[in-house]
Design a protein around this motif. Structure first.
Motif, short mmCIF file in Angstrom:
data_model
loop_
_atom_site.label_atom_id
_atom_site.label_comp_id
_atom_site.label_asym_id
_atom_site.label_seq_id
_atom_site.Cartn_x
_atom_site.Cartn_y
_atom_site.Cartn_z
N THR A 281 0.85 -1.20 0.00
CA THR A 281 0.00 0.00 0.00
C THR A 281 0.88 1.23 0.00
OG1 THR A 281 -0.08 0.09 2.40
CG2 THR A 281 -1.76 -1.25 1.30
N ASP A 282 0.29 2.37 -0.40
CA ASP A 282 1.05 3.62 -0.41
C ASP A 282 1.54 3.97 0.98
OD1 ASP A 282 0.64 3.92 -3.09
OD2 ASP A 282 -1.09 5.26 -2.91
N LYS A 283 0.75 3.61 2.00
CA LYS A 283 1.13 3.92 3.37
C LYS A 283 2.42 3.19 3.75
CE LYS A 283 -0.68 3.90 8.10
NZ LYS A 283 -1.84 3.55 8.97
N ILE A 284 2.52 1.92 3.40
CA ILE A 284 3.71 1.13 3.73
C ILE A 284 4.91 1.63 2.93
CG2 ILE A 284 4.75 -1.17 3.62
CD1 ILE A 284 1.98 -2.33 4.17
N ASP B 255 5.40 4.68 1.68
CA ASP B 255 5.85 5.98 2.19
C ASP B 255 6.58 5.83 3.52
OD1 ASP B 255 4.76 7.17 -0.02
OD2 ASP B 255 2.87 7.75 0.97
N LYS B 256 6.06 4.95 4.36
CA LYS B 256 6.69 4.73 5.66
C LYS B 256 8.10 4.16 5.49
CE LYS B 256 6.02 2.36 10.08
NZ LYS B 256 5.15 1.44 10.87
N THR B 257 8.25 3.24 4.56
CA THR B 257 9.57 2.64 4.31
C THR B 257 10.55 3.67 3.79
OG1 THR B 257 8.53 0.49 3.84
CG2 THR B 257 10.79 0.82 3.06
N MET B 258 10.13 4.47 2.82
CA MET B 258 11.03 5.48 2.26
C MET B 258 11.40 6.52 3.30
SD MET B 258 11.72 4.38 -0.69
CE MET B 258 12.70 5.81 -1.14
N SER B 259 10.44 6.84 4.18
CA SER B 259 10.71 7.82 5.23
C SER B 259 11.77 7.29 6.18
CB SER B 259 9.42 8.14 6.00
OG SER B 259 9.67 9.04 7.06
N LYS B 260 11.69 6.01 6.54
CA LYS B 260 12.70 5.40 7.41
C LYS B 260 14.08 5.45 6.76
CE LYS B 260 11.87 1.53 9.49
NZ LYS B 260 11.46 0.12 9.69
N LEU B 261 14.10 5.21 5.44
CA LEU B 261 15.38 5.22 4.73
C LEU B 261 16.00 6.62 4.76
CD1 LEU B 261 14.56 2.99 1.60
CD2 LEU B 261 16.17 2.46 3.43
N MET B 262 15.18 7.64 4.48
CA MET B 262 15.72 9.00 4.43
C MET B 262 16.24 9.43 5.80
SD MET B 262 13.21 11.06 1.78
CE MET B 262 11.65 10.48 2.43
N GLN B 263 15.49 9.09 6.85
CA GLN B 263 15.94 9.45 8.19
C GLN B 263 17.26 8.76 8.54
OE1 GLN B 263 12.77 8.68 11.01
NE2 GLN B 263 11.27 9.92 9.85
N ALA B 264 17.37 7.52 8.16
CA ALA B 264 18.60 6.78 8.45
C ALA B 264 19.79 7.34 7.67
CB ALA B 264 18.41 5.30 8.10
N PHE B 265 19.56 7.72 6.39
CA PHE B 265 20.63 8.31 5.60
C PHE B 265 21.12 9.62 6.21
CE2 PHE B 265 18.67 6.08 1.69
CZ PHE B 265 19.42 4.94 1.93
#
Length: 805
Positions: free
Chosen positions: A780-783, A785-795
């Motif tokens: 889903t778009d929610k999952i 977006d949540k995954t990409m957000s986690k990646l950006m924060q970690a980077f």
């Protein structure tokens, strides 16, 4: 090695045909590669007879020709026209009758025909020596002194005999069969016929006019040295029986003394050497080593530089006379003027002779035997046998006692043999009495026998019989492999283990993969220059595996790295204008660490020049590091090697590169070679090189790969642009991504890298594509977006990245 049937019959009764004898010898392990009938003189002088010139008158139509009538044992004499100046009535001559084929040269035969010479009939030819193939003289016809009746075959007068010669493919372990008597031993073991050794009981010392002192300084290389002197010799052509024997095995007769030494060599397998006694200074023979580089002229008239390891036979002034067991010297050899000799019969160390033979690139009949191992207990017998034969063919007297220096006699070997092991290894149960009979026929005594075990006493001349399995091999080769029936069902006393990873198959698959991707396989010599490891400090020179008997410094050590020999191949091709190269090689590398030798299989890849030839649709791009990296990953993926980690590195060999690890084990190193490494072969263009520890990679192969069906749920992609510090590697970005996205992340692609004036000079920009997929459901778009957000924060947190939006 050649052996002659008539020669063998001197020592043992042989009733078998040549075909049967060939099969018998082959079955005992002396493989007969072929046999042929050999004639001492080509054609055997068939049709050539003894004749008597009855009349001889001038030819009416030619000044230099004569008409003769010759009695050749037929009802009427025949008329023969002859041009020889020495023909005369009353002579006994050799006549080639009509239809006889002569071989003055082996490849130029001619046939005698009825003919008319200047109008006069001629029914044959009175022959000269060269026309018969008996020599080279053409001064006139052969005039004989004989009481043989006219018509007697000339072959009888000249003692010519045909023989059958066997070509034996002698294996290196059968040192005991390098003479006719040695071959006769195997015939005895199969047939039971006894061997009749030539009698030497008549040997005596006639006088002591020529006592030669012998001093052995290197007893390790020369455990036994025997010799005797002979005087009053007449060096001349050998008698027919001796020449025929040597010719039957392809040896050219030289003179009576040298021919006897060769005859005894091929009879007993014991090499002999005759020195001109007049050339031996101080009447002393010294067996020693000389200084490295000592000049010495051998019998082939070549000056050689002796090595310090060469065992040399010297005279009293330490002048070299012979390279022991290999080759004689020019100055001390037997000539037509020789009247006295010192005859040598010795037992030399196989290792010593092998080194000298290799060093000087000399392969002789003597070195062939010494390198394999001769019989230490036969030296005196061979010496006495040769001395008696020399007296027979050259006259003279034995003028010294036999010198025999043998300080530490070689003992027989005692080997314990268990009957159960004989039965197990041969596969059939052989009666104990038959086992002892076979070994007795092979001169192997058996003692301490009981129902379970016995002791085999092996004489020293059987250098190949050193353990229980060797004794059992002796039993089975005489018992006969053909006498062991093949059972209807096969069984084994052990359960074989079959590895899940087949190295041969994996190597073939990797080679096919690389070849399909434009690589060419090369194979290089494992020997290379010691200077390579000296020029690159990364390689420890003390770890070189040096060749003890190296032929040159160019091939002096075993390679520590495939790089060394691979660069030579690149240079060879580049020097011939082949600049665009993609090579791979499977090969072993070698090291000596803490006194232990190690070898391992590696795979090397080399890329240099342009990727592809330029054409209208593709640019002519130079090969880059990632072309090499891609090829290595294809191999890793082929074998499902998982959890690959990258680590940057540089070294003396690489300007830059990567180490590929699996579970912290370095499997491969790859990168751009440094100028210092390229200088080893004077290469001017960039070269990318990968070195794969092939054995380590095979241990990481995943043999449990399960093929899964293509997921029915779609995958999605998202792009992201990061600005990061230059020192942060792609491996760091990949590790963070896998940690944060977990099983949803199936792939990461870098589709752009930017470094330039639009960002800080210490920064770089990565443009990445992330592929996400859940194999159990639709994302889903929610999952997402949540995954990409986690990646950006970690980077941002772990890599200090700035997300470009």
């Amino acid at each position: 090695m050649k052996v002659a049937l008539n020669w063998l019959k001197r020592y043992i009764d042989i009733n078998e045909s040549p075909e049967q004898l060939a099969e018998l010898l082959t079955n005992t392990g002396l493989e007969v590669e072929g046999f042929e009938e050999v004639e001492t003189v080509k054609g055997g002088l068939k049709g050539v007879v003894i004749g008597e010139v009855l009349t001889c008158v001038p030819h009416p139509n030619a000044d230099k020709l004569k008409i003769t009538t010759v009695a050749i044992g037929e009802a009427e004499p025949v008329q023969i026209v002859c041009g020889a100046p020495n023909v005369a009535a009353g002579q006994k001559v050799v006549v080639a009758t009509v239809n006889t084929t002569l071989y003055p040269k082996p490849d130029e035969p001619f046939k005698i025909k009825k003919s008319k010479i200047r109008g006069e009939e001629s029914l044959g030819m009175i022959c000269a020596e060269d026309e018969l193939g008996l020599g080279v003289s053409h001064d006139g016809i052969l005039v004989l002194t004989t009481d043989l009746p006219n018509g007697t075959p000339a072959a009888k007068y000249f003692n010519l005999e045909s023989d059958t010669t066997f070509e034996i493919g002698l294996t290196p372990n059968r040192a005991d069969a390098t003479g006719h008597i040695g071959v006769a031993r195997d015939i005895k073991a199969v047939t039971g016929n006894e061997i009749s050794w030539p009698d030497i009981s008549s040997f005596t010392t006639d006088n002591k006019e020529l006592e030669i002192k012998v001093v052995v300084e290197n007893k390790e290389a020369c455990p036994r040295y025997s010799g005797v002197s002979l005087t009053g010799l007449t060096i001349k052509e050998s008698p027919d029986w001796l020449k025929n024997a040597l010719l039957s095995i392809g040896l050219d007769p030289i003179n009576n003394v040298v021919d006897i030494t060769n005859f005894v060599l091929y009879e007993t397998g014991q090499p002999l050497h005759a020195f001109d006694a007049a050339k031996i200074k101080e009447k002393t023979v010294r067996v020693k080593n000389l200084k490295d580089g000592t000049p010495f002229t051998t019998l082939d008239d070549k000056e050689r530089k002796l090595a310090a390891t060469d065992l040399i036979i010297c005279d009293g002034d330490s002048n070299p006379m012979c390279i022991a067991g290999v080759f004689g010297g020019k100055e001390s050899g037997v000539t037509n003027n020789t009247t006295s000799i010192f005859l040598e019969s010795a037992y030399f160390s196989a290792d010593s002779i092998r080194k000298s033979s290799q060093k000087h690139q000399l392969k002789t009949d003597a070195s062939f035997r010494y390198e394999r191992g001769t019989d230490p207990n036969i030296t005196v017998y061979a010496l006495k046998r040769a001395a008696l034969l020399i007296k027979e063919v050259a006259g003279g007297k034995v003028s010294s006692e036999v010198v025999d220096i043998y300080p530490t006699p070689l003992e027989d070997r005692s080997i314990n043999v268990k009957y159960k092991n004989i039965d197990r290894l041969i596969g059939v149960k052989i009666e104990h009495e038959r086992i002892h009979q076979i070994l007795s026929l092979l001169d192997i005594k058996t003692t301490d026998k009981d129902d379970h075990i016995f002791t085999a006493i092996v004489p020293p001349y059987r250098v190949d019989v050193t353990r229980e399995a060797d004794v059992i091999e002796e039993i089975v080769r005489i018992y006969g492999l053909n006498n062991i029936a093949i059972p209807e069902t096969l069984s084994s006393s052990f359960l074989a283990s079959f590895p899940e990873v087949d190295p041969g198959k994996m190597k073939k698959e990797a080679g096919l993969l690389l070849s399909a991707n434009g690589f060419q396989e090369i194979m290089t010599n494992s020997l290379t220059k010691a200077s390579y490891s000296q020029q690159l400090k990364e390689y420890d020179e003390s770890e070189n595996v040096e060749i003890l008997n190296k032929l040159s410094e160019e091939l002096g050590v075993m390679r520590q790295d495939l790089l060394f020999t691979g660069l030579e191949v690149l240079t060879h091709n580049i020097n011939r204008k082949q600049n665009n190269l993609k090579f791979y090689e499977f090969g072993k590398v070698y090291k000596k660490t803490k006194g232990k030798y190690k070898e391992k299989m590696c795979l090397a890849l080399y890329l240099t020049g342009k990727n592809e030839p330029e054409n209208w649709i593709r640019k002519n791009e130079s090969i880059k590091f990632h072309d090499l990296y891609s090829a290595i990953l294809k191999i890793f993926n082929k074998f499902s090697a998982e959890s690959i980690e990258n680590e940057d590195f540089h070294s003396e060999v690489f300007d830059y590169g990567l180490k590929l690890k699996i579970n912290q084990k370095v499997i491969a190193e790859l990168g751009k070679l440094s100028k210092k490494a390229l200088k080893l072969s004077n290469i001017k263009q960039d070269v990318f090189y990968a070195n794969v520890d092939w054995e380590a990679l095979l241990k990481k192969v995943n043999t449990n790969t399960v093929f899964e069906p293509v997921s029915k749920f779609p995958e999605v992609t998202r792009d992201l642009s990061l600005v990061i510090d230059k020192h942060i590697s792609y491996q760091t970005i990949k590790s963070i991504s896998l940690k944060e996205a977990g099983h949803l992340l199936t792939n990461i692609d870098v589709f752009d890298v930017y470094e330039g004036d639009k960002i800080d000079k210490e920064k770089k920009a990565y443009a990445l594509t992330f592929t996400l997929q859940d194999k159990s459901k639709t994302l889903t778009d929610k999952i997402i977006d949540k995954t990409m957000s986690k990646l950006m924060q970690a980077f941002e947190k772990e890599a200090g990245a700035v997300i470009r939006k």
